[in-house]
Design an enzyme around this catalytic site. Sequence first.
Site: not given
Lengths: 156, 308
Positions: B55-56, B85, B106, B134
């Site tokens: 959703r986000t 790396k 995120r 959030h």
Amino acid sequence: MSEKLQVEAIQQGTVIDHIPAGQGIRILKRLHLESDGKRITVGLNLPSKNFGLKDIIKVEGRMFTEDEAHQLALFAPDGTINVIDDYEVVNKFTMKLPEALEGVFDCPNSNCISLNEPVKSFFYVSSREDKVVGGTQVKMRCKYCEKSFNKELVTS
Amino acid sequence: MTNPLYQKHIVSISDLSRDEVELIIATAAKLKSQPAPDLLKGKVIASCFFEASTRTRLSFETAVLRLGGSLVGFDDAGNTSLAKKGETLADSVQVISSYTDAFIMRHPQEGAARLASEFSSVPVINGGDGANQHPTQTLLDLYTIHESQGTLDGLKVALVGDLKYGRTVHSLAQALSKFDCEFYLVAPSALAMPDYIVEELEAKGVVLHQSDDLEAVIPECDIIYMTRVQKERFDQTEYMHVASKFVLNAAMLSSAKPSMKVLHPLPRVDEIDVDVDQTPHAYYFQQAENGVYAREALLALVLNPEFE
């Protein structure tokens, strides 16, 4: 034993007195006082009128700033700091909690980003009355993960 | 006049003042009723999801595209220089931010967005950092509450379910404490709101009621904010017992105020019976849709100096 013999005068530098017994070595290690090669004298478990036993640290050739002095408040809330020049006390600080502390302790949160990235740890320090246990509780909040910890958890 | 959010990092809900929250809500409402398809024209936005999100990520990316912006980024860090790396996040952020106009991210570790904001040359917008913050979820919740009640002030809000581990309810309670709301904290004792948040709310003078009886508090509330009680926190028998007490169904809503709305950050499992969907109280799908408008509002304000 007289107070005079315990704290031998230094020409120039800083004397950290009234450190709770057992904290002297931790202060040395945490603040890396030994790292710049200055002569340091440490007294452990010295008799103290008010505390029973105390530790003391003398750093020769280095004058502590007020900010440096306040960093010690987390270890020695009742400590005193005497800045000496030409055998005279030119400045005396009583302990006050710092508003913030950078780069001294790691964040106890194992998932905090500050542990594995090229940044110094950073805590906001605050104190408040503990309603349950009584007395003052010192809290340290990590700038990165925003978690708040009791001082003892961070500094142990 | 330059709006106060222009070029600002959005890392934590506590960084935003009451006025700034109200500006975001008003802007979201405006963009919902009057689409602005050219507002981000010519802007390139980084959408970097170092851990999975449905959703986000989709609502952020929809918001960028609806405002006419373009996207670069990834939805799985496994194929990036960090994973392959061993590059630090700090270096990745410095490079990616030099390509783009804003950096949506995120990350599974707490504090990642704050760290990114110290190394980024463009505004960082936090789409979730581990169990910490959030903020855009909180903003869409606030916008949805405002949309459904006409105000954020003086509301009675029940927070229900997992109040111990749920970052959503922690941030929402902290944000609503700026708006003179009264809270009903409805949770099993094992999942009660942490003491440090209760103390913080009480220190601000917020009126709190703790309860483990959802049905009893329904008639009092303007908003019931449901969250999921996670099975893995209990053994099976205990879960059945606990979960059954914190399930909302349509029959329980007969005593609710007509204007009361039920919210949920989704995904739901079985804590809201599907028969609630048909009642006028269900508002969680509108809430999910509002995620796009709240994120549009944030992007619009952060990237346009004159936009208000």
